[in-house]
Design a protein around this motif. Sequence first.
Motif: not given
Length: 58
Positions: A46-55
């Motif tokens: 969750e913390e890693h992907y919180a600020s990403k718009h694309v995974i």
Amino acid sequence: MIIQEAKKLIHKEYESDDGLDALFRMSADIKEEQVALFLQALQCLEEHYASKHVIEKS
């Protein structure tokens, strides 16, 4: 926990015969520590992907 460890743990819990996925489906007893570690891995993701718009696909 780093992101690579979190991904490995989640994959292991899904794929292994004694992982959370299998244990939940069998309504088996689950160790509290196992669930706590899994939740820690989810929080790491969750913390890693919180600020990403694309995974990225892996």
